[in-house]
Design a protein around this motif. Structure first.
Motif, PDB file in Angstrom:
ATOM      1  N   ILE A 134     -27.409  54.429  28.399  1.00 12.08           N
ATOM      2  CA  ILE A 134     -28.615  54.107  27.627  1.00 12.08           C
ATOM      3  C   ILE A 134     -29.128  52.726  28.049  1.00 12.08           C
ATOM      4  N   ALA A 135     -28.204  51.809  28.258  1.00 12.63           N
ATOM      5  CA  ALA A 135     -28.609  50.445  28.637  1.00 12.63           C
ATOM      6  C   ALA A 135     -29.287  50.437  30.013  1.00 12.63           C
ATOM      7  N   MET A 136     -28.808  51.255  30.940  1.00 12.40           N
ATOM      8  CA  MET A 136     -29.452  51.301  32.265  1.00 12.40           C
ATOM      9  C   MET A 136     -30.875  51.857  32.153  1.00 12.40           C
ATOM     10  N   ALA A 137     -31.046  52.859  31.294  1.00 10.90           N
ATOM     11  CA  ALA A 137     -32.395  53.398  31.063  1.00 10.90           C
ATOM     12  C   ALA A 137     -33.288  52.302  30.476  1.00 10.90           C
ATOM     13  N   ALA A 138     -32.699  51.489  29.593  1.00  6.96           N
ATOM     14  CA  ALA A 138     -33.466  50.409  28.962  1.00  6.96           C
ATOM     15  C   ALA A 138     -33.853  49.341  29.985  1.00  6.96           C
ATOM     16  N   VAL A 139     -32.923  48.997  30.861  1.00  2.00           N
ATOM     17  CA  VAL A 139     -33.225  47.999  31.904  1.00  2.00           C
ATOM     18  C   VAL A 139     -34.366  48.519  32.781  1.00  2.00           C
ATOM     19  N   TYR A 140     -34.260  49.760  33.163  1.00  2.07           N
ATOM     20  CA  TYR A 140     -35.304  50.371  33.998  1.00  2.07           C
ATOM     21  C   TYR A 140     -36.674  50.337  33.306  1.00  2.07           C
ATOM     22  N   LEU A 141     -36.718  50.807  32.058  1.00  2.87           N
ATOM     23  CA  LEU A 141     -38.009  50.880  31.366  1.00  2.87           C
ATOM     24  C   LEU A 141     -38.583  49.501  31.054  1.00  2.87           C
TER      25      LEU A 141
ATOM     26  N   PRO B  77     -26.527  49.305  39.135  1.00  2.00           N
ATOM     27  CA  PRO B  77     -27.215  49.520  40.412  1.00  2.00           C
ATOM     28  C   PRO B  77     -28.429  48.606  40.586  1.00  2.00           C
ATOM     29  N   PHE B  78     -28.787  47.878  39.539  1.00  3.66           N
ATOM     30  CA  PHE B  78     -29.968  47.015  39.615  1.00  3.66           C
ATOM     31  C   PHE B  78     -29.598  45.599  40.053  1.00  3.66           C
ATOM     32  N   LYS B  79     -30.580  44.909  40.652  1.00  4.96           N
ATOM     33  CA  LYS B  79     -30.368  43.504  41.021  1.00  4.96           C
ATOM     34  C   LYS B  79     -30.169  42.666  39.760  1.00  4.96           C
ATOM     35  N   PRO B  80     -29.285  41.660  39.829  1.00  7.45           N
ATOM     36  CA  PRO B  80     -28.970  40.900  38.609  1.00  7.45           C
ATOM     37  C   PRO B  80     -30.117  40.021  38.092  1.00  7.45           C
ATOM     38  N   ASP B  81     -31.190  39.880  38.885  1.00  5.44           N
ATOM     39  CA  ASP B  81     -32.300  39.048  38.395  1.00  5.44           C
ATOM     40  C   ASP B  81     -33.519  39.878  37.993  1.00  5.44           C
ATOM     41  N   ILE B  82     -33.313  41.172  37.787  1.00  8.19           N
ATOM     42  CA  ILE B  82     -34.451  42.070  37.520  1.00  8.19           C
ATOM     43  C   ILE B  82     -35.193  41.695  36.225  1.00  8.19           C
TER      44      ILE B  82
ATOM     45  N   THR C 195     -26.301  43.243  26.130  1.00  5.12           N
ATOM     46  CA  THR C 195     -25.379  42.795  27.177  1.00  5.12           C
ATOM     47  C   THR C 195     -25.996  43.002  28.563  1.00  5.12           C
ATOM     48  N   GLN C 196     -26.517  44.182  28.785  1.00  2.00           N
ATOM     49  CA  GLN C 196     -27.068  44.481  30.118  1.00  2.00           C
ATOM     50  C   GLN C 196     -28.354  43.698  30.390  1.00  2.00           C
ATOM     51  N   PHE C 197     -29.166  43.522  29.358  1.00  2.00           N
ATOM     52  CA  PHE C 197     -30.353  42.670  29.540  1.00  2.00           C
ATOM     53  C   PHE C 197     -29.902  41.271  29.959  1.00  2.00           C
ATOM     54  N   GLY C 198     -28.903  40.756  29.260  1.00  2.00           N
ATOM     55  CA  GLY C 198     -28.382  39.423  29.579  1.00  2.00           C
ATOM     56  C   GLY C 198     -27.828  39.360  30.993  1.00  2.00           C
ATOM     57  N   LYS C 199     -27.083  40.370  31.375  1.00  2.00           N
ATOM     58  CA  LYS C 199     -26.487  40.382  32.719  1.00  2.00           C
ATOM     59  C   LYS C 199     -27.548  40.512  33.808  1.00  2.00           C
ATOM     60  N   HIS C 200     -28.730  40.969  33.437  1.00  2.00           N
ATOM     61  CA  HIS C 200     -29.821  41.090  34.408  1.00  2.00           C
ATOM     62  C   HIS C 200     -30.839  39.959  34.258  1.00  2.00           C
ATOM     63  N   GLY C 201     -30.408  38.873  33.606  1.00  2.00           N
ATOM     64  CA  GLY C 201     -31.211  37.656  33.646  1.00  2.00           C
ATOM     65  C   GLY C 201     -32.010  37.315  32.407  1.00  2.00           C
ATOM     66  N   ALA C 202     -32.032  38.207  31.418  1.00  2.00           N
ATOM     67  CA  ALA C 202     -32.844  37.932  30.223  1.00  2.00           C
ATOM     68  C   ALA C 202     -32.082  37.033  29.240  1.00  2.00           C
ATOM     69  N   SER C 203     -32.847  36.317  28.424  1.00  2.00           N
ATOM     70  CA  SER C 203     -32.289  35.649  27.249  1.00  2.00           C
ATOM     71  C   SER C 203     -32.439  36.633  26.098  1.00  2.00           C
ATOM     72  N   VAL C 204     -31.443  36.680  25.206  1.00  2.00           N
ATOM     73  CA  VAL C 204     -31.522  37.700  24.168  1.00  2.00           C
ATOM     74  C   VAL C 204     -31.335  37.138  22.755  1.00  2.00           C
ATOM     75  N   ALA C 205     -32.136  37.688  21.850  1.00  2.00           N
ATOM     76  CA  ALA C 205     -31.969  37.413  20.419  1.00  2.00           C
ATOM     77  C   ALA C 205     -31.537  38.729  19.790  1.00  2.00           C
ATOM     78  N   ILE C 206     -30.430  38.687  19.028  1.00  2.00           N
ATOM     79  CA  ILE C 206     -29.983  39.921  18.391  1.00  2.00           C
ATOM     80  C   ILE C 206     -30.113  39.788  16.879  1.00  2.00           C
TER      81      ILE C 206
END
Ligand code: HXC
Length: 268
Positions: free
Chosen positions: A235-242, A4-9, A30-41
Motif C-alpha cells: 500500500i505504501a509503494m502505491a502511495a509513493v507512486y501516486l 524500487p523507487f529512488k530515495p529522493d522521489i 515511513t516510506q514517505f520519510g524514506k523517500h525524502g519527505a518530512s512527515v506529520a502524523i
C-alpha cells in the motif's frame, strides 16, 4: 523489502497523515520519510503517536506527531496549522484514519453507523477542506503553478456487499465519491490531484486482526488470485507512486491494491 523507487522521489515534500501512528498510515509515513519527505502524523492516542515518532526519528526521518481526532473541525485546523508552522508548507495529505468493527445491520445502532461515517467520510472531507488553502497552487509555501495532492485510503467492501460491514461500506463509498468530486473541482481550479487507494486484506493491521475471519488465512489459496495477503509495504509503494511526480497525470482514481481479490470467486 527494498523500495524500487529512488530515495529522493519525495525530497522537499511535506506530508500530513491522519491515522499515521499505526497500521497502513504508519507504513505510508515511513516510506514517505524514506523517500525524502518530512512527515506529520496525526492520531488520537498520544502513546501510539510518541512511539511512532521515535521509530521514525531513529530512521533519520523528519517527523512530528500531532494529537487530534478527525471528527473535530478544531482538531483538523490545529493539526494542519501546526504542520505548516513546523515545516512551512503542505504538499501531501493522506486520509488514513478509519474506524471499524464487525456488526450485523440489525444490531448496529444509528449512532454506530454515524460514528464510522463521521470518522471515515466526514473526517476525510473535513481534513481536505481545512487543508485546501495550503494545497492549492499559489498557497502559502508553494509556487503559483503547482498544487499539492490528496490520497484517501478506501476499501473494496462496497464494490459488492460485505457481511457485517454496512457502516464501513457506506463510509468508503462516500470516500470514493469525495475523491472523484474533489479531483474534478480542485484539479480544475487549484491543480490539486486527489486519488484513493483501496487495500485488500493486508497482514499485520488492525483491519485484519479485528475483521478477518480465521478462514481467510486457512482458505485463501482457494480464492485469492495471488494466494497471499498483502503487506503494508504494498500500500505504501502505491502511495509513493501516486503522491510523487510519477503519478502527475493521475487524478480522481482509486487504485485497488488487493492482488485481484475483490473480483475473484472460488475455483470449481
Ligand atoms: C456494535 C458498536 C461497536 C461494535 C462501537 N459501536 N463498537 N456497535 N458493535 N463492536 C457503537 C457504539 O455502541 C456507539 O453507538 C457508537 O458505535 C460509538 O461508539 P464509541 O465506542 O463511543 O465510539 P468511539 O470511542 O469514538 O470509537 C470509534 C470506533 C472504534 C470506530 C467504535 O472502534 C475506533 O475508534 N476504532 C479506530 C481504530 C480502528 O478501528 N481502526 C481499524 C480500521 S480498519 P451507541 O448507539 O451505543 O451510542 C479499516 C479497514 C476497512 O478501516 C476495510 C477492511 C477490509
Amino acid at each position: 523489502m527494498e523500495s524500487p523507487f529512488k530515495p529522493d522521489i519525495l525530497k522537499g515534500k511535506v506530508a500530513l497523515l491522519t491515522g499515521g501512528g499505526s497500521g497502513i498510515g504508519f507504513e505510508i509515513a515511513t516510506q514517505f520519510g524514506k523517500h525524502g519527505a518530512s512527515v506529520a502524523i496525526m492520531g488520537r492516542r498520544k502513546q501510539v503517536l510518541d512511539s511512532a515518532v521515535s521509530t521514525l526519528q531513529s530512521q533519520g526521518i523528519r517527523v512530528i506527531g500531532l494529537e487530534g481526532d478527525v471528527r473535530k473541525k478544531e482538531d483538523a485546523m490545529r493539526v494542519i496549522e501546526s504542520t505548516i508552522k513546523h515545516f512551512g508548507r503542505l504538499d501531501i495529505l493522506v486520509n488514513a484514519a478509519a474506524g471499524n468493527f464487525l456488526v450485523n445491520a440489525e444490531d448496529l445502532s444509528p449512532n454506530g453507523f454515524r460514528t464510522v461515517m463521521d470518522i471515515d467520510s466526514v473526517g476525510t472531507f473535513t481534513m481536505c477542506h481545512e487543508a485546501l488553502k495550503y494545497l492549492k497552487k499559489g498557497g502559502p509555501g508553494r509556487g503559483p503553478s503547482s498544487g499539492g495532492t490528496i490520497l484517501n485510503i478506501s476499501a473494496t467492501l462496497h464494490y459488492t456487499a460485505s457481511w457485517y460491514q454496512i457502516h464501513v461500506s457506506a463510509a468508503k463509498a462516500a470516500v470514493d465519491s469525495i475523491t472523484r468530486s474533489l479531483a474534478l473541482e480542485w484539479g480544475t481550479d487549484y491543480d490539486i490531484r486527489v486519488n484513493g487507494i483501496a487495500p485488500g486484506p493486508i497482514g499485520d493491521t488492525a483491519g485484519m486482526s479485528k475483521l478477518a475471519p480465521e478462514e481467510i488465512g486457512k482458505k485463501r489459496e482457494e480464492y485469492m488470485p495471488l494466494y497471499k495477503l498483502g503487506e503494508k509495504w504494498d500500500i505504501a509503494m502505491a502511495a509513493v507512486y501516486l503522491a510523487s511526480d510519477a503519478g502527475k497525470y493521475i487524478n480522481g482514481t482509486t487504485l485497488i491494491v488487493d492482488g485481484g481479490l475483490w473480483l475473484s470467486r472460488p475455483r470449481h
